[in-house]
Design a protein around this motif. Structure first.
Motif, PDB file in Angstrom:
ATOM      1  N   GLU A 153      -7.214  -9.824   3.068  1.00 26.00           N
ATOM      2  CA  GLU A 153      -6.305  -8.818   2.521  1.00 26.00           C
ATOM      3  C   GLU A 153      -5.110  -8.578   3.422  1.00 26.00           C
ATOM      4  N   ASP A 170     -12.147   1.593   1.384  1.00 28.36           N
ATOM      5  CA  ASP A 170     -12.595   0.787   2.517  1.00 28.36           C
ATOM      6  C   ASP A 170     -13.903   0.055   2.208  1.00 28.36           C
ATOM      7  N   VAL A 171     -13.805  -1.213   1.890  1.00 32.64           N
ATOM      8  CA  VAL A 171     -15.022  -1.977   1.584  1.00 32.64           C
ATOM      9  C   VAL A 171     -15.950  -2.118   2.776  1.00 32.64           C
ATOM     10  N   THR A 172     -15.375  -1.925   3.940  1.00 35.98           N
ATOM     11  CA  THR A 172     -16.146  -2.062   5.173  1.00 35.98           C
ATOM     12  C   THR A 172     -17.165  -0.951   5.332  1.00 35.98           C
ATOM     13  N   GLU A 220      -2.793   2.071  -2.773  1.00 34.75           N
ATOM     14  CA  GLU A 220      -3.594   2.420  -3.937  1.00 34.75           C
ATOM     15  C   GLU A 220      -2.712   2.515  -5.170  1.00 34.75           C
ATOM     16  N   ALA A 269     -17.452  -8.388   4.848  1.00 31.52           N
ATOM     17  CA  ALA A 269     -16.488  -7.289   4.897  1.00 31.52           C
ATOM     18  C   ALA A 269     -15.342  -7.648   5.841  1.00 31.52           C
ATOM     19  N   ASN A 275      -9.597  -3.076  -2.700  1.00 27.55           N
ATOM     20  CA  ASN A 275      -9.604  -2.300  -1.468  1.00 27.55           C
ATOM     21  C   ASN A 275      -8.228  -1.675  -1.251  1.00 27.55           C
ATOM     22  N   THR A 276      -8.177  -0.417  -0.854  1.00 23.07           N
ATOM     23  CA  THR A 276      -6.858   0.190  -0.660  1.00 23.07           C
ATOM     24  C   THR A 276      -6.589   0.588   0.780  1.00 23.07           C
ATOM     25  N   ASP A 277      -7.573   0.347   1.641  1.00 19.62           N
ATOM     26  CA  ASP A 277      -7.353   0.567   3.058  1.00 19.62           C
ATOM     27  C   ASP A 277      -6.954   2.008   3.374  1.00 19.62           C
ATOM     28  N   LYS A 325     -11.372  -8.313   4.949  1.00 21.50           N
ATOM     29  CA  LYS A 325     -10.324  -7.607   5.679  1.00 21.50           C
ATOM     30  C   LYS A 325      -9.232  -8.573   6.125  1.00 21.50           C
TER      31      LYS A 325
END
Lengths: 338, 338
Positions: B79, A65-67, A101, B72, A93-95, B76
């Motif tokens: 993505e 999560d880049v956030t 991922e 960010a 990013n894999t959320d 999102k």
DNA sequence: GTGAAAGCGCTAACAT
DNA sequence: ATGTTAGCGCTTTCAC
């Protein structure tokens, strides 16, 4: 787009010589080649170079999560180390999704020379993938049981335990936790650290005081709401990561619960704005940027072949930053939980 | 690592057939090939594929600062759109540095099929680079003068103007701005929008009320300190982005200035925690995730060849979220600034 | 120190 | 629908 032959022709040398020059070797026609490269605005085609040499001059950082500000700090640390080297840094990013991922890593494995990975869960098939591809990987923040890899972790259990000790020291006995997924390293370790920390102090957490959420803001929000709806709500709550802490605070705010008068709260992971919140938030902090720096150094060492044969495992310690979101339990309620 | 020949041999077909199968075409030996691929855990070498076909199946998102929550959100959105398509998304950080951006873009240009770029400044040589490489680019948040590209922007001037109008409506006349770099699109537009908005209302900002900072937290902190040190400090301040607003708030906090009693503050860009701050922060908000979604759609359309020939320019509008960080100027000071 | 030539793994003509 | 073949742009022996 010019290619290496164009440059060679213009400089009056062979492509081999241009290639050597580009790789930093000493060649007689250096000036002419430099000039030709500039005139043509030539840049080597990365794909061709990779195909032939097997080197990509790139590493990937894979995070859930880049956030999350924690990962932002991690990335900052990694980039500061890689900036001076020949490796590009790609962030992926894999959320928080294992499937995403897996597919993403399967793809990028063939595009980079190494990976810094914060895996989504501990039941991850990803590392097997990477191992098979034979490229070095460094685990950041999260780890896998069994397999030994290079990894940079934090003392999750110790930090969580410190939170329990702190809360108990304030006089709380009705203590709850909003934990992360137990199939992730930080989720499990922080959970166990907190629960056993409390138990060692003679405080048992009843089932309804144990909320397992998902490390996301909405999860923390819901969990706190459930806690508040209890017939006997806790007087203190530990939130296992920054995002869930934010969610919990929002829940508290919406329910008009006063912090810390009605309820004390400690979060794991500092927030940039923690000191500006009302009240300023007490947290378990850890060195995020440094974690990135160390992970990057480990990976770079592997790539350079300098790494020691055995996997390195670095564990950084946490510290409690006391601000103002915790106090003694409300008078009418203290001790009632026993 | 197995290659396509290994798969072909095992499935009893030619490499061309395997290649076709992998690209989704209908082939007779589909089952046998699928089996062989699985048995060998075969994954096509991205470098070879790119070299031959010129397609990378990847796009890059280049941003000045991954730490900034705005970016960010943007990521999102991007993505979420790309997840279903064949393109990998790589995130690249440039740390607000033109040089880093330039070198990084020069590198990745040859590794991706398209770029979503939030350029560091308007004096950027990067777009020329990209143009030369001939791959599509979409500008996000920031734009370049002269050249026309696809871009997704927000109505910076309108939002900033709304902030000026709002502050003036509350009765403030001693209004200051902490602006971003004037050589960036959002920096310049927000600055001009705010200043001319105030002027149109008959309020001129004296030079010392105009602070130009760098869109970073430390810059906002310093700027606010300078404002507070003035013989006649302003009664209201506009901060041109989220990070600087945080810095400014920290400065206010450290100087024990009460918000909004002593000083009113409006920020550009919402903060996730804005509602939890004390006081809850009034801001100019904009749709960050949507900005990413639109940018991604624009790029994907170009990559698919669907895009209209002329560059698209989308401008999203902002809205003022009124919380509690602004009020009328302190009694003893109102109007004093004229 | 330099050039000639082979070949990395794949895809796209072309032929069938 | 499938196989044969050439070649993408670069690096790397190998011979000089």
């Amino acid at each position: 787009m010019p290619n290496i032959s164009d440059v060679a022709r213009r400089a009056g040398v062979s492509t081999a010589t241009v290639s050597r020059f580009l790789r930093g070797q000493h060649v007689r026609a250096a000036d002419a080649i430099r000039q030709a490269v500039e005139d043509l605005a030539y840049r080597p085609a990365a794909a061709a170079r990779s195909l032939r040499s097997g080197i990509h001059y790139a590493i990937a950082v894979v995070v859930p999560d880049v956030t999350n500000p924690f990962f932002a700090g991690l990335v900052k640390g990694i980039e500061s180390v890689c900036r001076s080297g020949p490796y590009n840094v790609f962030l992926v990013n894999t959320d928080e999704s294992v499937d995403l991922e897996d597919s993403v890593v399967a793809d990028i494995m063939h595009r980079v020379d190494g990976i810094i990975l914060a895996p989504a869960t501990e039941q991850d098939k990803t590392p097997a993938r990477i191992k098979q591809a034979g490229i070095p990987v460094v685990f950041a923040d999260r780890e896998l049981p069994g397999e030994r890899f290079d990894s940079v972790l934090v003392d999750n259990a110790g930090g969580a335990r410190a939170a329990a000790v702190y809360l108990a020291g304030l006089g709380h006995t009705r203590i709850a936790t909003i934990s992360g997924p137990l199939n992730t390293t930080p989720g499990r370790e922080r959970h166990e650290g907190f629960v056993t920390g409390a138990e060692d102090l003679g405080i048992a957490l009843p089932d309804e005081y144990i909320q397992i959420a998902d490390f996301r803001e909405a999860g923390g929000y819901q969990a706190m709401l459930r806690l508040l709806a209890l017939p006997e709500p806790p007087t203190a709550v530990f939130c296992a990561n920054n995002l869930m802490t934010v969610g919990a605070l929002k829940a508290l705010y919406s329910m008009r619960v006063r912090v810390p008068q009605d309820l004390s709260i400690v979060g794991f992971d500092d927030l940039d704005l923690a000191s500006l919140l009302w009240p300023p938030l007490t947290v378990i902090d850890r060195p995020t940027v440094e974690q990135g720096v160390l992970a990057a150094r480990l990976l770079l060492a592997r790539l350079a072949g300098h790494g020691s044969p055995e996997p390195q495992r670095v564990v950084l310690s946490t510290r409690l930053i006391e601000r103002a979101s915790c106090t003694a339990p409300p008078a009418g309620r203290a001790g009632q939980g026993r």
